[in-house]
Design an enzyme around this catalytic site. Structure first.
Site, mmCIF file in Angstrom:
data_model
loop_
_atom_site.group_PDB
_atom_site.id
_atom_site.type_symbol
_atom_site.label_atom_id
_atom_site.label_comp_id
_atom_site.label_asym_id
_atom_site.label_seq_id
_atom_site.Cartn_x
_atom_site.Cartn_y
_atom_site.Cartn_z
ATOM 1 N N ALA A 192 0.854 -1.186 0.000
ATOM 2 C CA ALA A 192 0.000 0.000 0.000
ATOM 3 C C ALA A 192 0.887 1.232 0.000
ATOM 4 C CB ALA A 192 -0.897 0.005 1.227
ATOM 5 N N GLU B 296 -0.424 2.952 6.938
ATOM 6 C CA GLU B 296 -0.496 4.011 5.922
ATOM 7 C C GLU B 296 -1.134 5.263 6.504
ATOM 8 O OE1 GLU B 296 1.330 3.332 3.514
ATOM 9 O OE2 GLU B 296 1.364 1.148 3.737
ATOM 10 N N ASN C 7 0.049 8.035 0.062
ATOM 11 C CA ASN C 7 -0.176 9.344 -0.562
ATOM 12 C C ASN C 7 -1.119 10.208 0.274
ATOM 13 O OD1 ASN C 7 0.980 8.073 -3.019
ATOM 14 N ND2 ASN C 7 -0.985 6.998 -2.963
HETATM 15 ZN ZN LIG Z 1 5.315 2.690 5.186
#
Ligand SMILES: [Zn+2]
Length: 883
Positions: free
Chosen positions: A270, A306, A273
């Site tokens: 993953a 993330e 962003n």
């Molecule tokens: Zn990472």
């Protein structure tokens, strides 16, 4: 024109960028084979760079340049210089200026999956580390931070959903509905590697989150149509992660929306962003029927990881790619802490340590060893490694261990306060902890620059008359490539001393200091810790909770290990005692088999194991971990040289059989008692019961009697969830025969229409230790559902074979090596990043016995000799072959 031989990049050569880009306006006109990208950049000379004016050199690869304008004036060909990897403008104004660049790319043809590409008709980007340069010409380095406004235009039938970073500003239709567009603006300055764009026909599941200051954030996860229900667990995980980061680290989310998109072809797990995380769909989609508990756990942890990057990685980013551990090691530490808080912290610690030892310790012991912060690289994509991630996390954990949780939090607060909006370095990070706590971490910094796994060679002496115990510790720092000699490191060693009754003795040093937390700092090559008032000969419990990523050796008699297994107050160390008892038993059986001797070794271990797992006070998930034997790769690493994987495999099976026989009735009881017939729950408690039941099943099945096969087959066909079904499938595939074929056919028939779940079918066959496996794997590479262009398929089939099938990958005839090497070469032509990853399977080749070593060398030399290798594969293979 071919780019010249790639040259290594060195940390010591870091210079600030000559120019800064403050503002980026991007305009995408999406088309499958010819997407137009117009970029407008607000550029200025960097006041902090050298006074001498330098040419503006922008990175760019695989681009078709259409036009460049500088302050609205079109540049003629003579005004710039174009190569395969750059665009240089020799003369620029001394004041801020605007650069407008138009490029074209072909997303459909992009099989490297870096930059802008298409996967199942969805436009998607991956820019970390250096993918943005495949979209437009740019200063593609993490220390150039800009605010982005992105306009995306597309065919509304093909791409009704248009997403980018930040908040949605505007959307509308054009050409009487033939085109539509969306404009996104991200107010937080970010480096180009965090840019993202998605366009496609996807279905969202939506929810919202109220932050600690009361702001409402819209959350959405976009998946393939019809799979919305399978995103519920990921959404739940996201909300728990958002709350946890507020409570534990005081970090609040900062945009109005947070979007996640799941795509099927993705090089990594993953990507974080800003405001638009892109995920490999196998780490989003889960239902009881389609995903194992391991996948549920992985989804929870990766979604959290993330998300946590929003602060550790995005708000504070890395100055250069050498600092990768600054965001990765720290964020892995954060996700491990989250999982530990959400689940059982000791079980989480065991899982993390297992992972570390299997992957990172092996990496550290071979030709690919490198420091947590490397000092040189050719291809940065090769440094997304277990060392940077997992060992990087351990280094952060050691800071917390040395400082205590409260001071650690103060250091983190200071880090966020001091460096928000900046591109930081490891030095700046460490300085925050020193300033917040007053603890000197100068020797500790060596963890970032010295590679290799330290070994603590320990011995305990007891003086009955004086009631004194002396623990002697010697730190041995093995040589690694480019680092023959090392300085002694600062190693936090958490320990306890168990009295004869198994209770902890109070730890009082002869200096008078009492060790309430049980932590001593090992800082010299040789050190002796003297404990007073120890009433009887104690049993040392060393490296509690795995306080440092090191190997500990101490010569303890079996009865001491048994006491630790039965009574250590540190639950992690009870498991560690069992694990090292199993390890030394397996090493011993392997040695005896090598001498052609028959052995019944292991009875004592099996008995001690039985005593520990029958303790009902211990939670099922923990008992399951006790029942799992060390992996064959772990045994190979401990043996260290002249490794014969076939012998280790035989030893492994022999011990499993012996445990199954010795503990049969107990295992049967567990198998019966842990069955659940209520509705499925992905909770840690339910998953723990399934894990224990399946671990018992594995050992029970090791006899491979007709009853075992029947039980196993029933376990497969009666399964009501994927955890049980997949577990039985892997065991059956390892056994072979008619029952195996029946289960594999059934699994295929059920899941051939699901590109995520069918990967389990590929993997189960690739992992089988049976002699026919390689032939089967070769045949499966021609299966209609397999594609070399799909990283998940490559990982499921070739990756599983190379990384988790030690017997067949290491066939004495070298055919396993030849197969993998051949596929590395094929992959390298389309996706160098994945090709280099696959080559990593050879990382321990030098430790093999001479016959296999020769075969592995041949396979590696074949790769090295091939023409037009990518720099990714070139770098790995040359390191592997370096003497
Ligand atoms: Zn990472």
């Amino acid at each position: 024109m071919k780019p010249s031989t790639p040259r290594p990049i060195h940390l010591k050569d870091y210079r600030p960028p000559a120019y800064l880009i403050d503002k980026v306006d991007l305009d995408f006109d999406l088309d499958p084979i010819r997407t137009r990208i117009r970029s407008r950049l607000s550029v200025r000379p960097n006041p902090k760079a050298s006074a001498r004016r330098e040419p503006l050199r922008l990175d760019g690869e695989h681009l078709e340049l259409d036009e460049i304008k500088l302050d609205r004036r079109v540049l003629a060909k003579k005004d710039y210089k174009l190569t395969d990897t750059s665009l240089t403008i020799p003369k620029t104004p001394s004041k801020p200026f605007t650069l407008e660049i138009t490029t074209f790319v072909n997303p459909q043809a992009n099989k490297a999956l870096q930059g802008l590409y298409r996967t199942s008709n969805v436009y998607c980007t991956q820019c970390e580390a250096e993918g943005f340069r495949r979209i437009t010409y740019f200063l593609d380095r993490p220390d150039v931070l800009a605010s982005y406004t992105v306009r995306i235009e597309a065919d509304p039938n093909e791409a009704p959903i248009l997403l980018s970073n930040g908040n949605l500003l505007e959307r509308g239709t054009l050409d009487s509905g033939k085109r539509h567009y969306a404009v996104w603006r991200d107010p937080f300055p970010k480096p180009s590697y965090l840019f993202a764009l998605v366009g496609g026909d996807l279905a969202p599941i939506a929810s919202s989150f109220r932050t600690m200051s009361g702001r409402l954030v819209d959350l959405a996860i976009y998946v393939e149509h019809g799979k919305e229900e399978r995103a519920a667990w990921a959404m739940d995980s996201l909300k728990r992660a958002m709350r946890w980061d507020e409570v534990r680290f005081g970090r609040e989310y900062d945009l109005d929306v947070f979007n996640i998109v799941a795509v099927s072809d993705f090089n990594m797990g993953a990507m974080e962003n800003k405001g638009l995380n892109v995920f490999n769909d196998r780490l989003i989609l889960a239902s009881p029927e389609t995903a194992t508990d391991t996948i549920f756990e992985a989804i929870e942890s990766v979604v959290a990881h993330e998300y946590f990057h929003n602060w550790t990685g995005n708000r504070i980013t890395c100055r250069d790619w050498f600092q990768l551990c600054l965001k990765e090691g720290l964020t892995v530490f954060r996700d491990q802490e989250f999982s530990g808080d959400e689940r059982s912290s000791v079980v989480q610690r065991i899982l993390d340590v297992r992972q570390l030892k299997t992957h990172q310790f092996s990496e550290d012991a071979g030709p690919l060893a490198h420091p947590v912060r490397p000092e040189t690289y050719i291809e940065i994509n090769n440094f997304y490694t277990a060392t940077v991630y997992e060992k990087g996390s351990e280094v952060v954990r050691m800071i917390q261990t040395l400082l205590g949780r409260e001071n650690f939090r103060k250091g983190m607060d200071l880090y966020f306060e001091r460096h928000d909006g900046e591109a930081a370095t490891v030095e700046q990070f460490i300085r925050c902890f020193e300033d917040a706590s007053g603890v000197d971490l100068s020797q500790f910094r060596l963890w970032y620059s010295q590679a290799g796994t330290p070994e603590l060679v320990c011995a305990l002496r007891y003086d009955k008359a004086k009631k004194k115990a002396e623990l002697e510790v010697e730190q041995v720092l093995p040589a690694t490539p480019g680092q023959a000699h090392k300085k002694p490191m600062h190693i936090p060693l958490r320990l306890g001393l168990l009295g004869g009754n198994g209770h902890d003795v109070a730890l009082k040093l002869d200096s008078g200091e009492e060790l309430a937390d049980g932590i001593v700092s090992v800082t010299k090559r040789r050190q002796t810790f003297r404990f007073v008032d120890v009433p009887s000969r104690p049993v040392p419990s060393l490296l509690r909770n795995f306080s440092a990523p090191v190997n500990v050796t101490i010569d303890l008699p079996d009865r001491d290990v048994e006491l630790l297994m039965a009574a250590d107050s540190d639950l992690f160390n009870r498991w560690q005692a069992a694990n090292s008892f199993a390890t030394r038993t397996l090493v011993e059986i392997t040695r005896l088999l090598a001498q052609g001797k028959q052995t019944a070794r292991g009875a004592r271990y099996a008995k001690a194991l039985g005593a520990t797992i029958s303790t009902d006070a211990l939670e099922p998930a923990y008992r399951a971990e006790l029942l799992k034997l060390p992996t064959q790769a772990d045994i190979a690493r401990v043996i260290g040289k002249n490794v014969d994987p076939a012998l280790i495999h035989r030893a492994h099976r022999r011990l499993a059989k012996l445990i199954g026989r010795t503990l049969g009735p107990l295992l049967e009881d567990i198998y019966g008692a842990m069955a659940e017939d209520g509705p499925f729950s992905p909770s840690a408690e339910s998953a723990g019961r399934r894990a224990l039941r399946n671990a018992a099943l594995t050992l029970l099945t090791a006899q491979w009697g007709p009853r075992d096969i029947t039980r196993l087959s029933r376990h497969y066909f009666k399964a009501t969830n994927m955890t049980d079904r997949a577990h039985a499938l892997f065991l059956l595939a390892a056994y072979g025969g008619a029952e195996s074929a029946r289960a594999l056919d059934d699994f295929y028939a059920r899941w051939k229409g699901d590109h995520v779940v069918v990967d389990t079918w590929f993997a189960a066959q690739a992992q089988s230790p049976l002699a026919g496996t390689l032939k089967r794997v070769e045949a499966l590479t021609h299966h209609p559902l397999f594609a070399l262009t799909a990283p998940n398929k490559v990982r499921a089939l070739i990756g599983t074979f190379a990384a988790t099938n030690p017997v067949q990958f290491n066939r004495p005839d070298g055919a396993g090596y030849a197969f993998v090497a051949g596929h590395v070469l094929m992959l390298d032509r389309m996706n160098p990043q994945i090709a280099a990853r696959m080559l990593g399977a050879f990382r321990s080749w030098r430790a093999l016995e001479s016959g296999r070593r020769g075969q592995a060398r041949k396979a590696l030399q074949r790769v090295a000799r091939a023409k037009n290798l990518s720099s990714d594969v070139q770098e790995i293979v040359s390191k592997m072959l370096e003497a």
